[in-house]
Every structure is written in C-alpha cells, then in structure tokens.
Design a protein around this motif. Sequence first.
Motif, PDB file in Angstrom:
ATOM      1  N   SER A 176      20.302 -89.224 -63.519  1.00 49.08           N
ATOM      2  CA  SER A 176      21.603 -89.866 -63.664  1.00 49.08           C
ATOM      3  C   SER A 176      21.834 -90.881 -62.556  1.00 49.08           C
ATOM      4  N   LYS A 177      22.718 -91.818 -62.824  1.00 47.73           N
ATOM      5  CA  LYS A 177      23.010 -92.871 -61.838  1.00 47.73           C
ATOM      6  C   LYS A 177      23.973 -92.418 -60.793  1.00 47.73           C
ATOM      7  N   ALA A 230      29.846 -86.901 -52.836  1.00 46.93           N
ATOM      8  CA  ALA A 230      28.445 -87.214 -52.551  1.00 46.93           C
ATOM      9  C   ALA A 230      27.534 -86.583 -53.599  1.00 46.93           C
ATOM     10  N   ALA A 231      26.349 -87.165 -53.762  1.00 42.65           N
ATOM     11  CA  ALA A 231      25.375 -86.646 -54.721  1.00 42.65           C
ATOM     12  C   ALA A 231      24.922 -85.251 -54.311  1.00 42.65           C
ATOM     13  N   THR A 232      24.822 -84.367 -55.282  1.00 41.35           N
ATOM     14  CA  THR A 232      24.322 -83.027 -55.042  1.00 41.35           C
ATOM     15  C   THR A 232      22.850 -83.017 -55.424  1.00 41.35           C
ATOM     16  N   CYS A 233      22.009 -82.757 -54.457  1.00 38.06           N
ATOM     17  CA  CYS A 233      20.559 -82.828 -54.669  1.00 38.06           C
ATOM     18  C   CYS A 233      19.932 -81.450 -54.802  1.00 38.06           C
ATOM     19  N   SER A 238      20.112 -91.153 -56.710  1.00 40.93           N
ATOM     20  CA  SER A 238      20.228 -91.417 -55.273  1.00 40.93           C
ATOM     21  C   SER A 238      19.527 -90.352 -54.415  1.00 40.93           C
ATOM     22  N   CYS A 239      19.146 -89.229 -55.009  1.00 44.55           N
ATOM     23  CA  CYS A 239      18.450 -88.168 -54.265  1.00 44.55           C
ATOM     24  C   CYS A 239      16.989 -88.561 -54.049  1.00 44.55           C
ATOM     25  N   PRO A 259      20.821 -86.747 -59.661  1.00 47.80           N
ATOM     26  CA  PRO A 259      21.268 -88.071 -59.227  1.00 47.80           C
ATOM     27  C   PRO A 259      20.082 -88.929 -58.755  1.00 47.80           C
TER      28      PRO A 259
END
Length: 154
Positions: free
Chosen positions: A153-154, A25-28, A50-51, A48
Amino acid sequence: MKMRYTVGALMAAMLTTLAAGPVLAATCDVEIESNDAMQFNKSSIAVPASCKQFNVKLKHVGKLPKVAMGHNWVLSKASDAQGVAADGIPAGLDKAYVKPGDARVIAHTKVIGGGETDSVSFDVSKLKAGDSYAWFCSFPGHASIMKGTLTLSK
C-alpha cells in the motif's frame, strides 16, 4: 466573546497532538494469531510501501503441539502459493514444510505449536506494486483454509 487559555491547557493540547503523531506513522509490523481450529485471526495484510522491512509475528493461541496442529506463516506470490504448499510437504516438519531453497518463498516462520510464537522480517523491496501476494500455513492440509492476501500500500 474573548476566550482565554491557560498555559496548562495549551501544553495539554500540544502534548495530545504530539502523542497522536505516531498513530499516523506507517506500521511496519503485524501480529497474527492461529489456533487449534485451523484459523488465522486476519485474512489480509497491507504493507506500507514506506517500510524498509516488514515484521510478521505469528502467535499460536491454541494448546495442541506442533506435530498435531502446528502452524506457520509463508508468503509467496499468489500464483505460486499452491505449488509452494505442495512442494513443502515432503520437506517435513523440521524444515517448516517449506522446500529448502525455494525461490518462490518470500518469507516464512518456523512451525509453532500451542502457546508458541515466531517472527519473520522481510525486505519490502521484494514486493512490487500491483502484484498479488498470498500467505498461508504450509502444514499439510492447512493451506486451503488457513490463508490470506498481502498487498503493498502507498
């Protein structure tokens, strides 16, 4: 050759797979250390896309007080970094060496001394893919050495 699996072995394999899930998972968030030698322990951060929010925790692992060797973390576009640092000096320690209301500043922590920590979160939607971002310590004289890059980043 016929292989047989026990229920316990299958359960262990499933739990291992599930436990590995959060690693993907993305690290935010990120933790950055600063020290009495005017150094950060990182030179780049990838955020990321996605965050929704990204959190930066700054930890001063040195011993000197903030009036002597204070550090903060300031984020701006790379093209604005030098101006933000220069304009922040007259703001003084009590304003974290950040000019009040400076629209070029995306996020910043307060200035901390040895043994202290501070955190800041910012809205990732403020970042644009392809733009260059810089982070630095705005304590007078530190920005030329204590700096890094941030990318979306994606």
